[in-house]
Design an enzyme around this catalytic site. Structure first.
Site, PDB file in Angstrom:
ATOM      1  N   ILE A  87      42.655  44.019  37.016  1.00 23.46           N
ATOM      2  CA  ILE A  87      42.438  42.577  36.998  1.00 23.46           C
ATOM      3  C   ILE A  87      43.271  41.932  38.090  1.00 23.46           C
ATOM      4  O   ILE A  87      44.473  42.199  38.209  1.00 23.46           O
ATOM      5  CB  ILE A  87      42.806  41.983  35.627  1.00 23.46           C
ATOM      6  CG1 ILE A  87      41.860  42.525  34.548  1.00 23.46           C
ATOM      7  CG2 ILE A  87      42.750  40.459  35.658  1.00 23.46           C
ATOM      8  CD1 ILE A  87      42.203  42.073  33.148  1.00 23.46           C
ATOM      9  N   CYS A  88      42.636  41.101  38.893  1.00 21.28           N
ATOM     10  CA  CYS A  88      43.322  40.400  39.982  1.00 21.28           C
ATOM     11  C   CYS A  88      43.935  41.438  40.933  1.00 21.28           C
ATOM     12  O   CYS A  88      43.244  42.325  41.420  1.00 21.28           O
ATOM     13  CB  CYS A  88      44.353  39.436  39.412  1.00 21.28           C
ATOM     14  SG  CYS A  88      45.068  38.279  40.605  1.00 21.28           S
ATOM     15  N   THR A  89      45.230  41.366  41.180  1.00 24.92           N
ATOM     16  CA  THR A  89      45.867  42.319  42.091  1.00 24.92           C
ATOM     17  C   THR A  89      46.102  43.681  41.443  1.00 24.92           C
ATOM     18  O   THR A  89      46.629  44.584  42.100  1.00 24.92           O
ATOM     19  CB  THR A  89      47.200  41.759  42.605  1.00 24.92           C
ATOM     20  OG1 THR A  89      48.045  41.461  41.490  1.00 24.92           O
ATOM     21  CG2 THR A  89      46.976  40.493  43.423  1.00 24.92           C
TER      22      THR A  89
END
Length: 317
Positions: free
Chosen positions: A105-107
């Protein structure tokens, strides 16, 4: 029971574990709990978030014996200064051989990339770090304009709230569109976004430095149904066409014609996703010559035709 394991590292973003609410509310709406959600870390114990709050975790189990269906890696605020430990990377490599799916998720996508799990695959991440991901991992096909991407069982998402869309897509994959739609309603999500939806706003991306050029963009957006020549835009902000083109390109990095096409594409995409208007009507309302012209622009801008955007949007609800 589908077991979901969150592998937390020091400094994880609090927003990324908000995705657990998606699975929680799926269970609440089901006749029997479908998901089991557990927090892990390599060593176990308390793990501090980027905000400073701590979450209690279990030691990561041997992947072959864990029975975890889905491993999810939350992001951190700065993946460049907070690389994953060798133990974490080794664990994820082994886990990928036993779990049904892996997710960043995300980075968190950076961690999957460092573990080699994105090699040869399509992936997304927070727009701010997308270029860095592509430079660091040239064997990853970074799609920096996508809310989330799934490629052969490996899921990645754009930043922050995009993780909720990824989690809802997993629910839809597991239990169907009705279940995902019900959860989105319970979470008071105004719109459940499809994976192909852009994480950018054309107006934000252009980011002009002067009010004059911003006013020209505002004028263009209000009048997309018109031809919008350089002469008309220049006159709207009291500049000569030559001076307007020069200043516009210097401030936005794009020519007026290219910027206007981007605004048309964004407006057309939103109409396609949120309305039932025929494509001919949408093309006319957003200033394309005809449906064919709009299709050509979509292929250039998004890599897919308008019909594919509509199908994906309808499948998201």
């Amino acid at each position: 029971m589908h077991r979901i394991g969150y592998l937390l590292n020091e400094g994880f973003q609090v927003m990324t574990i908000a995705t657990q609410s998606v699975f929680e509310h799926t269970n609440l709406g089901a006749s029997a709990p479908f998901y089991s959600i557990e927090n892990y870390s390599i060593e176990g114990g308390e793990v501090r978030s980027s905000l400073g709050m701590s979450v209690s975790t279990q030691p990561a189990p041997p992947p072959a014996q864990s029975g975890i269906d889905t491993w999810i890696v939350p992001g951190v605020n700065d993946p460049l200064s907070s690389p994953a430990s060798p133990q974490t990377l080794a664990f994820l490599r082994e886990a990928s051989a036993h779990a049904r799916r892996m997710a960043g998720i995300c980075t968190g996508g950076f961690v999957l990339a460092e573990a080699g799990l994105l090699a040869g695959r399509r992936a997304s991440t927070h727009w701010f770090f997308a270029r860095e991901m592509q430079m660091r991992f040239p064997d990853v096909r970074v799609e920096d304009d996508r809310i989330y991407v799934e490629d052969s069982g490996v899921w990645t998402s754009a930043g922050m709230t995009a993780g909720l869309d990824l989690a809802l897509a997993m629910v839809e994959r597991d239990l169907g569109a009705d279940a995902a739609r019900s959860v989105a309603h319970k979470l008071v999500m105004h719109q459940r976004r499809s994976g192909g939806q852009s994480q950018h706003s054309e107006m934000l991306d252009l980011a002009p430095k002067s009010d004059r050029i911003q006013n020209a963009l505002d004028y263009a957006r209000r009048n997309l149904g018109r031809a919008l020549t350089v002469e008309e835009l220049a006159e709207a902000v009291h500049l000569s066409p030559r001076q307007f083109s020069r200043v516009f390109t210097a401030e936005t990095g794009q020519s007026p014609a290219r910027a206007v096409e981007g605004l048309r594409l964004e407006a057309a995409r939103l109409m396609i996703e949120r309305s039932t208007h025929p494509l001919d009507v949408i093309a006319r309302e957003t200033g394309f010559r005809d449906r064919r012209h709009m299709r050509e622009a979509f292929q250039r801008g998004f890599g897919v035709p308008p019909q594919a955007v509509r199908r994906e949007a309808r499948g998201a609800f």
